[in-house]
Design an enzyme around this catalytic site. Sequence first.
Site, short mmCIF file in Angstrom:
data_model
loop_
_atom_site.label_atom_id
_atom_site.label_comp_id
_atom_site.label_asym_id
_atom_site.label_seq_id
_atom_site.Cartn_x
_atom_site.Cartn_y
_atom_site.Cartn_z
N CYS A 143 0.82 -1.22 0.00
CA CYS A 143 0.00 0.00 0.00
C CYS A 143 0.86 1.27 0.00
O CYS A 143 1.42 1.60 -1.04
CB CYS A 143 -1.00 -0.06 1.15
SG CYS A 143 -2.40 1.02 0.86
N HIS A 194 -3.08 -5.01 1.69
CA HIS A 194 -2.36 -5.31 2.95
C HIS A 194 -2.49 -6.80 3.28
O HIS A 194 -3.41 -7.17 4.02
CB HIS A 194 -2.99 -4.55 4.12
CG HIS A 194 -2.89 -3.07 4.03
ND1 HIS A 194 -1.87 -2.36 4.64
CD2 HIS A 194 -3.68 -2.16 3.45
CE1 HIS A 194 -2.04 -1.08 4.42
NE2 HIS A 194 -3.13 -0.92 3.69
N GLU A 223 -0.69 -8.25 5.29
CA GLU A 223 -0.32 -8.32 6.71
C GLU A 223 -1.54 -8.20 7.63
O GLU A 223 -1.44 -8.45 8.82
CB GLU A 223 0.74 -7.26 7.05
CG GLU A 223 0.28 -5.81 7.09
CD GLU A 223 0.20 -5.15 5.72
OE1 GLU A 223 0.25 -5.85 4.69
OE2 GLU A 223 0.05 -3.91 5.69
N1 GLN Z 1 -3.41 6.39 0.95
C1 GLN Z 1 -2.20 6.15 1.69
C2 GLN Z 1 -1.03 6.93 1.12
O1 GLN Z 1 -1.16 7.61 0.19
C3 GLN Z 1 -1.86 4.68 1.71
C4 GLN Z 1 -2.88 3.93 2.54
C5 GLN Z 1 -2.37 2.67 3.14
O2 GLN Z 1 -1.18 2.36 3.22
N2 GLN Z 1 -3.32 1.94 3.65
O3 GLN Z 1 0.04 6.82 1.62
#
Ligand code: GLN
Length: 198
Positions: free
Chosen positions: A78, A172, A174
């Site tokens: 992410c 994710h 995790e």
């Molecule tokens: N939207 C977040 C960002 O731009 C990422 C979100 C996440 O890691 N769950 O960093």
Amino acid sequence: MKVGVLALQGDVSEHVSVLIACGVYPTTVRRRSELDGVQALVIPGGESTTIAQLARIFDLFEPIRSRIAMGMPVYGSCAGMILLADRILDAKKDQESFGGLDITVRRNAFGRQVDSFESDISFDDGSKDLVRAVFIRAPWVENIGTGVTTLAQVDSHPVAVRSQSILATSFHPELSGDHRIHRYFIEEVAKVALEQVQ
Ligand code: GLN
């Protein structure tokens, strides 16, 4: 294998738990000396702008960037995917990434926090089983460069990609209790890359 988890912000302990479940006892990385002691790195989900700023403050930004450029195996989930991308759409002003992965990501592409979702998706690691994926304000990959392989997609947008020693997912693993992506990173990405340099 000495695996580090970048521990500046985000869901660090969740990655640590999954790595331990996979038989790897990770080091949390907040200092240059800790980075120097690891062979592979996991960049957690969280907030990519905050992680990048803290990496600057902790004098880790350039060292991480150059380790990735030199071939250190790295997995980003992410926010971690955003930090590995060479190009970011809908970035905050002056947002930086470590780069190394020849992709363009769009931040928050699936919508806001309320649009977060879970889904069982297919992941191209040779198994036919679906993988449980949690998407939280997730990016998607808008373009991939040569040498980048798509391993999973949602609505025809890549959400898991790999380029040699770099693996990134929009979601994710995790948080889902499904350890397959971490195992793939350890066995198929990091081990293979580290064996090649030996
Ligand atoms: N939207 C977040 C960002 O731009 C990422 C979100 C996440 O890691 N769950 O960093």
